[in-house]
Write an enzyme that holds these catalytic residues in place. Structure first.
Site, short mmCIF file in Angstrom:
data_model
loop_
_atom_site.label_atom_id
_atom_site.label_comp_id
_atom_site.label_asym_id
_atom_site.label_seq_id
_atom_site.Cartn_x
_atom_site.Cartn_y
_atom_site.Cartn_z
N CYS A 125 0.82 -1.23 0.00
CA CYS A 125 0.00 0.00 0.00
C CYS A 125 0.85 1.27 0.00
O CYS A 125 0.32 2.36 -0.21
CB CYS A 125 -0.94 0.00 1.20
SG CYS A 125 -1.92 -1.48 1.28
N HIS A 267 -3.25 6.72 2.74
CA HIS A 267 -3.72 5.41 2.28
C HIS A 267 -5.06 5.13 2.97
O HIS A 267 -5.22 5.37 4.18
CB HIS A 267 -2.68 4.35 2.64
CG HIS A 267 -3.16 2.95 2.44
ND1 HIS A 267 -3.82 2.57 1.28
CD2 HIS A 267 -3.10 1.85 3.23
CE1 HIS A 267 -4.14 1.29 1.39
NE2 HIS A 267 -3.72 0.83 2.55
N ASN A 297 -10.26 -0.47 0.88
CA ASN A 297 -8.81 -0.35 0.76
C ASN A 297 -8.40 -0.87 -0.62
O ASN A 297 -8.46 -2.07 -0.88
CB ASN A 297 -8.17 -1.18 1.88
CG ASN A 297 -6.65 -1.16 1.85
OD1 ASN A 297 -6.05 -0.79 0.87
ND2 ASN A 297 -6.04 -1.59 2.95
N1 ACO Z 1 -17.31 -9.14 10.93
C1 ACO Z 1 -17.65 -9.39 12.20
N2 ACO Z 1 -16.78 -9.68 13.17
C2 ACO Z 1 -15.48 -9.71 12.84
C3 ACO Z 1 -15.03 -9.45 11.53
C4 ACO Z 1 -16.01 -9.19 10.56
N3 ACO Z 1 -15.69 -8.91 9.27
N4 ACO Z 1 -13.68 -9.54 11.49
C5 ACO Z 1 -13.29 -9.83 12.74
N5 ACO Z 1 -14.38 -9.93 13.56
C6 ACO Z 1 -14.41 -10.24 14.97
C7 ACO Z 1 -13.18 -10.95 15.44
O1 ACO Z 1 -13.31 -12.35 15.26
C8 ACO Z 1 -13.15 -10.57 16.90
O2 ACO Z 1 -14.05 -11.37 17.59
P1 ACO Z 1 -13.68 -11.93 19.07
O3 ACO Z 1 -13.48 -10.70 19.91
O4 ACO Z 1 -14.85 -12.75 19.42
O5 ACO Z 1 -12.43 -12.71 18.89
C9 ACO Z 1 -13.69 -9.14 16.91
O6 ACO Z 1 -14.43 -9.02 15.68
C10 ACO Z 1 -12.62 -8.10 16.96
O7 ACO Z 1 -11.63 -8.43 16.00
P2 ACO Z 1 -10.36 -7.54 15.78
O8 ACO Z 1 -9.50 -8.16 14.71
O9 ACO Z 1 -9.74 -7.25 17.10
O10 ACO Z 1 -11.05 -6.22 15.22
P3 ACO Z 1 -10.39 -4.81 15.03
O11 ACO Z 1 -11.15 -3.82 15.76
O12 ACO Z 1 -8.89 -4.87 15.18
O13 ACO Z 1 -10.65 -4.56 13.46
C11 ACO Z 1 -9.54 -4.65 11.34
C12 ACO Z 1 -10.12 -5.45 12.48
C13 ACO Z 1 -10.66 -3.84 10.70
C14 ACO Z 1 -8.95 -5.59 10.31
C15 ACO Z 1 -8.45 -3.69 11.87
O14 ACO Z 1 -7.56 -4.40 12.68
C16 ACO Z 1 -7.67 -3.00 10.80
O15 ACO Z 1 -8.21 -2.18 10.06
N6 ACO Z 1 -6.36 -3.25 10.72
C17 ACO Z 1 -5.49 -2.55 9.79
C18 ACO Z 1 -5.59 -3.08 8.41
C19 ACO Z 1 -4.74 -2.24 7.50
O16 ACO Z 1 -4.56 -1.06 7.72
N7 ACO Z 1 -4.16 -2.77 6.45
C20 ACO Z 1 -3.34 -1.86 5.64
C21 ACO Z 1 -2.37 -2.52 4.95
S1 ACO Z 1 -3.06 -3.50 3.70
C22 ACO Z 1 -1.84 -3.77 2.58
O17 ACO Z 1 -0.74 -3.35 2.70
C23 ACO Z 1 -2.16 -4.62 1.36
#
Ligand code: ACO
Length: 403
Positions: A125, A267, A297
């Site tokens: 990214c 990004h 994204n």
């Molecule tokens: N729908 C419903 N529930 C979900 C989903 C979903 N799509 N995905 C995860 N959950 C659940 C998990 O299982 C977890 O449940 P649990 O508490 O029972 O275990 C809960 O939701 C919380 O999960 P987290 O992973 O802690 O959620 P978080 O608030 O961290 O959000 C996310 C996840 C959106 C992926 C976030 O971590 C994020 O945006 N990370 C950064 C991603 C990024 O910036 N990538 C950029 C680089 S990409 C590249 O370079 C190609």
């Protein structure tokens, strides 16, 4: 400012300006509600955790190169440059058409950019900011005059549609800019490019070279081949830390402070990451361009797409200082400060409309020339098979190649 060149005489200092921009996204929209039928998720969860409402998904006949080509043509129209005036084409992508030939070479051929070098750049990214920096360095050194930098992705093709932690985040699209050399001050002022390969296991897409015959899991760490995996929580923490740090470093390099910035084009990964970055930089979140609600994204394409929409929304004024900031797999991150310049008024060019028509005709000619070359090659192979005496055939091929 005038600097001495290698012959000891004075040469005017060169600057790399963004003079063209364009974007292309697929028509097909995938809404959060549609995802509820694919994985266990909800519109509410996706909206509140990420800010994303919908994303675009490439159709069967669309690809990274076809989206990149569309964006590139638009950027050339805005810049009012002909493909033959482009010296370098860089495509930042994590979803190239092939390992090689590069997506950049495909686009170079389709554009008919006959004098351009072309290569793909892999920095996830952050790739678009890396690419603009490479092009700007080449322009400022005087080695090239104009470059096309494209961020293009078809993330939908590498997503694991059973993994709700990743498949809800990404979309497809492309954005492009044209950079041009000028003695007018401004353009790309500074950049900070960084990598921390020790975090390489946090997100990735295993592909050719990942397989160990004795232990298929050795390199892929149990991840699915050709499918994206991510440790979202860790990437989130990394992103919120590096955006603020790298923008501040790029500002210092440019001799500016955060108060000088009019706009930040980040990004587009997660609305909460952008909010955290705004808190870290102590700026109003409105200074950030945000369109992730509509595209998700799009990896290397997200910054140029957001840039295009910011220009369309009239959010840039001549001489404004703006920042680009990207982060992602590698781990990689990059920030850049650009002084937005209305180079067209500074160096007047006329006849934009008729040039646009000439460009369209040239694309048409290039397409048919390419088809004709392919046809002549097949014909040559066929004739060779039935008649090994190749004299007449070679002459035919030479004639077509000269077209
Ligand atoms: N729908 C419903 N529930 C979900 C989903 C979903 N799509 N995905 C995860 N959950 C659940 C998990 O299982 C977890 O449940 P649990 O508490 O029972 O275990 C809960 O939701 C919380 O999960 P987290 O992973 O802690 O959620 P978080 O608030 O961290 O959000 C996310 C996840 C959106 C992926 C976030 O971590 C994020 O945006 N990370 C950064 C991603 C990024 O910036 N990538 C950029 C680089 S990409 C590249 O370079 C190609």
């Amino acid at each position: 400012m005038v600097l001495p060149n290698s012959e000891g005489t004075s040469a005017p200092r060169l600057y790399a300006h963004i003079v063209g921009w364009g974007m292309a996204v697929p028509e097909k929209i995938l809404r959060n509600q549609d995802l509820e039928a694919i994985v266990e998720t909800s519109d509410e969860w996706i909206r509140t955790r990420t800010g994303i409402r919908e994303r675009r998904i490439a159709g069967e006949r669309e690809s990274t190169a076809s989206l990149g080509l569309k964006a590139a043509r638009k950027a050339l129209d805005v810049a009012d440059l002909f493909p033959s005036e482009i010296d370098l084409i860089i495509v930042a992508t994590s979803t190239p058409e092939n390992i090689f030939p590069s997506t950049a070479s495909l686009i170079q051929n389709w554009l008919g950019a006959s004098r351009a070098g072309a290569f793909d750049l892999s920095a996830a990214c952050s790739g678009f900011v890396y690419g603009v920096d490479m092009a700007a360095q080449a322009i400022r050194s005087g080695s090239i005059k104009a470059a096309l930098v494209i961020g293009a992705e078809t993330m939908s093709r590498v997503l694991d549609w059973q993994d709700r932690g990743t498949c809800i985040l990404f979309g497809d699209g492309a954005g492009a800019v044209v950079l041009k050399s000028s003695t007018v001050e401004g353009g790309v002022l500074s950049s900070v490019l960084r990598s921390d390969g020790s975090g390489g296991d946090l997100l990735g897409i295993p592909t050719v070279g990942s397989e160990d015959l004795d232990n298929p899991d050795f390199f892929t760490n149990g991840h699915k081949m050709h499918k994206m995996y991510m440790n979202g929580g860790e990437v989130f923490k990394f992103a919120t830390r590096v955006i603020g740090e790298s923008i501040e470093e790029a500002l210092v390099k440019a001799g500016l402070t955060i108060e000088d910035l009019s706009l930040i084009v980040p990004h587009q990964a997660n609305q909460r990451i952008i909010q955290a970055a705004a808190r870290a930089l102590k700026v109003d979140v409105d200074i950030f361009v945000v369109n992730l609600d509509r595209y998700g994204n799009t990896s290397a394409a997200s910054i140029p797409i957001a840039l295009c929409e910011a220009v369309q929304a009239d959010r840039m004024r001549p001489n404004d200082y703006i920042a680009f900031t990207g982060f992602g797999g590698g781990l990689t991150w990059a920030s850049m400060i650009v002084q937005w310049t209305d180079l067209k008024s500074a160096e007047t060019r006329t006849g934009v409309l008729s040039n646009q028509r000439r460009r369209q005709i040239s694309y048409w000619v290039v397409r048919w020339r390419s088809q004709l070359r392919r046809l002549s090659k097949s014909l040559n192979q066929f004739l060779q098979r039935i008649n090994p005496r190749r004299g007449r055939i070679m002459r035919l091929r030479d004639k077509v190649d000269q077209l």
